[in-house]
Design a protein around this motif. Sequence first.
Motif, short mmCIF file in Angstrom:
data_model
loop_
_atom_site.label_atom_id
_atom_site.label_comp_id
_atom_site.label_asym_id
_atom_site.label_seq_id
_atom_site.Cartn_x
_atom_site.Cartn_y
_atom_site.Cartn_z
N MET A 92 32.86 36.10 45.35
CA MET A 92 33.34 36.96 46.35
C MET A 92 33.64 38.30 45.79
SD MET A 92 33.21 34.92 49.08
CE MET A 92 33.81 33.43 49.67
N VAL A 93 32.88 39.19 46.34
CA VAL A 93 33.43 40.62 45.93
C VAL A 93 34.48 41.30 46.86
CG1 VAL A 93 32.80 43.01 45.22
CG2 VAL A 93 31.10 40.92 44.71
N ASP A 94 35.67 41.28 46.44
CA ASP A 94 36.63 41.78 47.54
C ASP A 94 36.95 43.30 47.42
OD1 ASP A 94 37.09 39.09 48.23
OD2 ASP A 94 38.90 38.74 47.10
N VAL A 140 35.34 28.85 43.01
CA VAL A 140 35.48 30.23 43.78
C VAL A 140 35.77 31.39 42.72
CG1 VAL A 140 36.17 31.68 45.63
CG2 VAL A 140 35.82 28.88 45.79
N ILE A 141 34.96 32.32 42.68
CA ILE A 141 35.29 33.37 41.75
C ILE A 141 35.38 34.54 42.60
CG2 ILE A 141 34.63 34.93 39.72
CD1 ILE A 141 32.93 32.57 38.94
N ARG A 142 36.53 35.35 42.50
CA ARG A 142 37.07 36.29 43.31
C ARG A 142 36.97 37.70 42.33
NH1 ARG A 142 37.81 36.20 48.60
NH2 ARG A 142 37.92 34.17 49.45
N VAL A 143 36.10 38.79 42.55
CA VAL A 143 36.34 39.71 41.71
C VAL A 143 36.77 41.11 42.62
CG1 VAL A 143 34.83 38.95 39.89
CG2 VAL A 143 33.80 40.34 41.70
N TRP A 144 37.26 42.07 42.10
CA TRP A 144 37.53 43.23 42.81
C TRP A 144 36.32 44.19 43.03
CZ3 TRP A 144 41.14 42.66 46.24
CH2 TRP A 144 42.26 41.99 45.84
N GLU A 145 36.32 44.82 44.08
CA GLU A 145 35.10 45.93 43.86
C GLU A 145 35.40 46.83 43.27
OE1 GLU A 145 35.08 48.01 47.59
OE2 GLU A 145 37.31 48.60 47.41
N HIS A 146 36.60 47.06 42.32
CA HIS A 146 36.84 48.13 41.60
C HIS A 146 36.43 47.77 39.82
CE1 HIS A 146 40.96 46.42 40.84
NE2 HIS A 146 40.37 46.20 39.56
N GLN A 147 36.01 46.22 39.92
CA GLN A 147 35.98 45.86 38.72
C GLN A 147 34.40 46.44 38.18
OE1 GLN A 147 36.91 41.89 38.64
NE2 GLN A 147 36.37 41.35 36.79
N PRO A 148 34.11 46.68 36.97
CA PRO A 148 32.94 47.12 36.64
C PRO A 148 31.74 45.99 36.71
CG PRO A 148 34.28 47.76 34.96
CD PRO A 148 35.10 47.02 35.97
N ALA A 149 30.76 46.09 37.10
CA ALA A 149 29.71 45.24 37.32
C ALA A 149 29.44 44.18 36.20
CB ALA A 149 28.33 45.51 37.78
N GLU A 150 29.32 44.83 34.87
CA GLU A 150 28.98 44.15 33.80
C GLU A 150 30.13 43.06 33.41
OE1 GLU A 150 28.12 45.96 30.06
OE2 GLU A 150 26.57 47.22 31.05
N SER A 151 31.69 43.40 33.44
CA SER A 151 32.47 42.43 33.17
C SER A 151 32.60 41.42 34.38
CB SER A 151 34.08 43.27 33.01
OG SER A 151 34.56 43.64 34.43
N ALA A 152 32.11 41.86 35.69
CA ALA A 152 32.35 40.62 36.67
C ALA A 152 31.17 39.80 36.47
CB ALA A 152 32.00 41.54 38.08
#
Length: 188
Positions: A92-94, A140-152
């Motif tokens: 999920m990209v929150d 379930v993995i939630r990443v923030w929208e501010h997180q760089p795509a590479e690290s996500a």
Amino acid sequence: MGDLMNEREDLTLTEVSRLAMAAQSVPRHPGPSSDGISERMSSARRRDTKPEIALRRELHARGLRYRVAYPVPGQRRRTIDIAFTRAKVAVMVDGCFWHGCPEHGTRPRSNSEWWRTKLAANAARDADTNRVLQALGWLVIRVWEHQPAESAADLVEAALQDRRAATCGGIKSAAVIPEVRPLRACQG
Ligand SMILES: [Zn+2]
């Protein structure tokens, strides 16, 4: 990586059900305000946001294949942003605003009570979605929208590798072979 996953799981069950009830009863927003956020009001979880597309691209470039906006089983109006259906990994990209990012999750000043309820309801729904998916054997993995795509993408890739490594004796998943229940312990 546990701290990145389901950090909202620490809501107590009582609190979640209270918030879930609140979610049902969030009244219509009183109207656009001077906060300049009316354009963001349309939907809490929008598809194809820029950060989500960036992450999808990155995953695709790494040779990973996934489903987009995959329905959460039994939940008519909820979807998994990026779903690895075989490995049962849900990404999920929150959005920072809607999901209350600790760095960028602002609370609008006008209609503050309405927003408090609304955003609390979103958090409760996220927690509930986590629970539903986990009960079905998903990670379930939630990443923030501010997180760089590479690290996500690093997170997602590591989770997929973990999951694959955790297949005991080459048997993929207890969910696929229900009679092998004890293998659930191996699913991480
Ligand atoms: Zn943020």
